[in-house]
Design an enzyme around this catalytic site. Structure first.
Site, PDB file in Angstrom:
ATOM      1  N   GLY A  13     -23.247  -0.660  14.069  1.00  0.00           N
ATOM      2  CA  GLY A  13     -22.900  -1.128  15.427  1.00  0.00           C
ATOM      3  C   GLY A  13     -23.476  -0.231  16.501  1.00  0.00           C
ATOM      4  O   GLY A  13     -22.894  -0.064  17.568  1.00  0.00           O
ATOM      5  N   ILE A  16     -29.154  -1.033  18.023  1.00  0.00           N
ATOM      6  CA  ILE A  16     -29.706  -2.340  17.625  1.00  0.00           C
ATOM      7  C   ILE A  16     -28.559  -3.308  17.314  1.00  0.00           C
ATOM      8  O   ILE A  16     -28.588  -4.472  17.724  1.00  0.00           O
ATOM      9  CB  ILE A  16     -30.650  -2.230  16.409  1.00  0.00           C
ATOM     10  CG1 ILE A  16     -31.791  -1.247  16.695  1.00  0.00           C
ATOM     11  CG2 ILE A  16     -31.231  -3.596  16.046  1.00  0.00           C
ATOM     12  CD1 ILE A  16     -32.766  -1.048  15.548  1.00  0.00           C
ATOM     13  N   ARG A  91     -40.913   7.556  10.452  1.00  0.00           N
ATOM     14  CA  ARG A  91     -39.860   6.724   9.830  1.00  0.00           C
ATOM     15  C   ARG A  91     -39.529   7.270   8.436  1.00  0.00           C
ATOM     16  O   ARG A  91     -38.387   7.232   8.003  1.00  0.00           O
ATOM     17  CB  ARG A  91     -40.325   5.272   9.718  1.00  0.00           C
ATOM     18  CG  ARG A  91     -40.509   4.579  11.068  1.00  0.00           C
ATOM     19  CD  ARG A  91     -40.943   3.141  10.894  1.00  0.00           C
ATOM     20  NE  ARG A  91     -41.152   2.448  12.157  1.00  0.00           N
ATOM     21  CZ  ARG A  91     -42.307   2.433  12.824  1.00  0.00           C
ATOM     22  NH1 ARG A  91     -43.362   3.068  12.356  1.00  0.00           N
ATOM     23  NH2 ARG A  91     -42.411   1.769  13.962  1.00  0.00           N
ATOM     24  N   HIS A 178     -44.369  -1.006   7.254  1.00  0.00           N
ATOM     25  CA  HIS A 178     -43.870  -0.733   8.610  1.00  0.00           C
ATOM     26  C   HIS A 178     -43.985   0.763   8.897  1.00  0.00           C
ATOM     27  O   HIS A 178     -43.016   1.440   9.166  1.00  0.00           O
ATOM     28  CB  HIS A 178     -42.418  -1.204   8.697  1.00  0.00           C
ATOM     29  CG  HIS A 178     -41.848  -1.195  10.077  1.00  0.00           C
ATOM     30  ND1 HIS A 178     -42.493  -1.731  11.172  1.00  0.00           N
ATOM     31  CD2 HIS A 178     -40.671  -0.714  10.550  1.00  0.00           C
ATOM     32  CE1 HIS A 178     -41.739  -1.584  12.242  1.00  0.00           C
ATOM     33  NE2 HIS A 178     -40.625  -0.961  11.891  1.00  0.00           N
TER      34      HIS A 178
HETATM   35  N1  APR Z   1     -22.084   1.956   7.356  1.00  0.00           N
HETATM   36  C1  APR Z   1     -22.164   1.344   8.560  1.00  0.00           C
HETATM   37  N2  APR Z   1     -22.705   1.896   9.644  1.00  0.00           N
HETATM   38  C2  APR Z   1     -23.201   3.129   9.516  1.00  0.00           C
HETATM   39  C3  APR Z   1     -23.177   3.835   8.291  1.00  0.00           C
HETATM   40  C4  APR Z   1     -22.575   3.194   7.175  1.00  0.00           C
HETATM   41  N3  APR Z   1     -22.501   3.770   5.984  1.00  0.00           N
HETATM   42  N4  APR Z   1     -23.763   5.044   8.494  1.00  0.00           N
HETATM   43  C5  APR Z   1     -24.145   5.091   9.797  1.00  0.00           C
HETATM   44  N5  APR Z   1     -23.801   3.936  10.406  1.00  0.00           N
HETATM   45  C6  APR Z   1     -23.980   3.526  11.808  1.00  0.00           C
HETATM   46  C7  APR Z   1     -23.881   4.670  12.793  1.00  0.00           C
HETATM   47  O1  APR Z   1     -22.511   5.029  13.020  1.00  0.00           O
HETATM   48  C8  APR Z   1     -24.548   4.071  14.037  1.00  0.00           C
HETATM   49  O2  APR Z   1     -23.597   3.452  14.897  1.00  0.00           O
HETATM   50  O3  APR Z   1     -25.291   3.017  12.024  1.00  0.00           O
HETATM   51  C9  APR Z   1     -25.464   2.985  13.439  1.00  0.00           C
HETATM   52  C10 APR Z   1     -26.931   3.226  13.767  1.00  0.00           C
HETATM   53  O4  APR Z   1     -27.071   3.052  15.127  1.00  0.00           O
HETATM   54  P1  APR Z   1     -28.057   3.932  16.029  1.00  0.00           P
HETATM   55  O5  APR Z   1     -27.944   5.374  15.653  1.00  0.00           O
HETATM   56  O6  APR Z   1     -27.818   3.548  17.450  1.00  0.00           O
HETATM   57  O7  APR Z   1     -29.508   3.469  15.543  1.00  0.00           O
HETATM   58  P2  APR Z   1     -30.295   2.115  15.897  1.00  0.00           P
HETATM   59  O8  APR Z   1     -31.209   2.372  17.048  1.00  0.00           O
HETATM   60  O9  APR Z   1     -29.364   0.984  15.960  1.00  0.00           O
HETATM   61  O10 APR Z   1     -31.251   2.018  14.606  1.00  0.00           O
HETATM   62  C11 APR Z   1     -30.719   1.846  13.327  1.00  0.00           C
HETATM   63  O11 APR Z   1     -32.728   0.811  12.510  1.00  0.00           O
HETATM   64  O12 APR Z   1     -34.864   0.643  13.443  1.00  0.00           O
HETATM   65  C12 APR Z   1     -34.035   1.315  12.545  1.00  0.00           C
HETATM   66  O13 APR Z   1     -35.034   3.512  12.505  1.00  0.00           O
HETATM   67  C13 APR Z   1     -33.898   2.760  12.923  1.00  0.00           C
HETATM   68  O14 APR Z   1     -32.940   3.413  10.840  1.00  0.00           O
HETATM   69  C14 APR Z   1     -32.650   3.126  12.192  1.00  0.00           C
HETATM   70  C15 APR Z   1     -31.801   1.857  12.265  1.00  0.00           C
END
Ligand code: APR
Length: 316
Positions: A13, A16, A91, A178
């Protein structure tokens, strides 16, 4: 007979995930469950989004949760759970941490949403979608990776900017892994149906294509605290839409190849037909000798990445 709304589970959440929830609601794709491990984050975003419903005029239910039970019945799961890049990181540097997260998320999806169409966004994408399919054990048409729609959209954006033309007049595909050696396929790039090299000299196209390869990193170095999220969210929601609405749309996605393009047993971005059966078909297009050689080089990088992931997981 009442027709119930479709259900979209967003696993992760963060930037993205939150943006996709917004897009799904605005596009009226169905009810949304936003799942995260950080308690309060998905619930807060869900409430905020719900309170935009009267203004925007959507009736979707949006729920934030830390419990996998809430994804039961999901038609689509889109996975962004993991960590994002910081400046200076590729990445591939996310591999160890995100492989552990992807393993647990895939177990959750397998248990609670066994019929969902799964779209993986977490990076390094080609390894993460491989792992997701392996852990869920789902059929290959049910697990796909988002990479090519985003990369192709970046290519189209830069060409449209260069020529001062509408982005809608520019078609192009980026295929392969990618990573920094993704393959912008110049022979697919057209402006109003005319090949792009009639408008832009080859050396300038080389520069634009290099910018496409590094476009994610360009944004990471500007943002400093995370990576791109608006365009990745749009790309994945487009895939969900094609599935939910059985559009039979041809889109570049990371699909599991078994012989197509001469690739055996590997996820790799190629054009696929997306419809209500998920990845319904891999579409084989002709590549020039130069494009094929770049494609093969990108493939060996993906295979190395998956090998590195296997070593990381074996040590865990
Ligand atoms: N289960 C669910 N959510 C999780 C878990 C888990 N086990 N571990 C981490 N998260 C959540 C984090 O708490 C965070 O809110 O995943 C979310 C990731 O969000 P962001 O850090 O804002 O990253 P975002 O920009 O959304 O990108 C997510 O997509 O494009 C790829 O490289 C990017 O790997 C990254 C992913």
């Amino acid at each position: 007979m009442a027709i119930s709304r479709r259900k979209i589970a967003l696993i992760g959440g963060g930037n993205i995930g939150g943006t996709m929830a917004h897009l799904c609601a605005l596009k009226k794709l169905g009810d949304v469950v936003l799942f995260d491990v950080v308690d309060g984050l998905p619930q807060g975003k869900a409430l905020d989004l719900l309170q935009s419903a009267p203004v925007e005029g959507f009736d979707a239910n949006i729920v934030g949760t830390t419990r996998y039970e809430d994804i039961v019945g999901a038609d689509v799961c889109i996975v962004t759970a993991g960590i994002a890049r910081k400046p200076g990181m590729s990445r591939d540097d996310l591999l160890g941490t995100n492989a552990r997260i992807m393993t647990s998320v895939s177990q959750g999806i397998r248990e609670y949403a066994p019929n969902a169409f799964v779209i993986v966004i977490t990076n390094p994408l080609d390894a993460m979608v491989t792992l997701c399919r392996r852990v869920t054990g789902f059929p290959k048409n049910q697990v796909v990776g988002q990479s090519g729609i985003l990369d192709s959209s970046r290519y189209r954006t830069f060409i449209a900017q260069e020529l001062n033309r509408s982005v809608e007049s520019v078609t192009a595909m980026v295929l392969g892994g990618h990573g920094d050696d993704m393959v912008p396929v110049r022979s697919t790039c057209q402006v109003g149906g005319v090949p792009v090299d009639r408008f832009i000299p080859s050396e300038r196209l080389d520069e634009i294509e290099q910018r496409v390869r590094m476009a994610g990193g360009e944004i990471v170095s500007l943002l400093k605290t995370g990576s791109a999220f608006y365009a990745p969210a749009s790309a994945a929601v487009r895939m969900a839409e094609a599935y939910l609405q059985d559009k039979k749309e041809v889109l570049p996605c990371a699909a599991y190849l078994e012989g197509e393009y001469g690739v055996q047993g590997c996820y790799f971005c190629v054009p696929v037909l997306l419809g209500s059966d998920g990845v319904e078909k891999v579409i084989e297009i002709d590549l020039t000798a130069e494009e094929k050689s770049a494609f093969d080089q990108s493939l060996s990088h993906v295979q190395e990445l998956v090998g590195a992931m296997d070593r990381v997981l074996a040590q865990a």
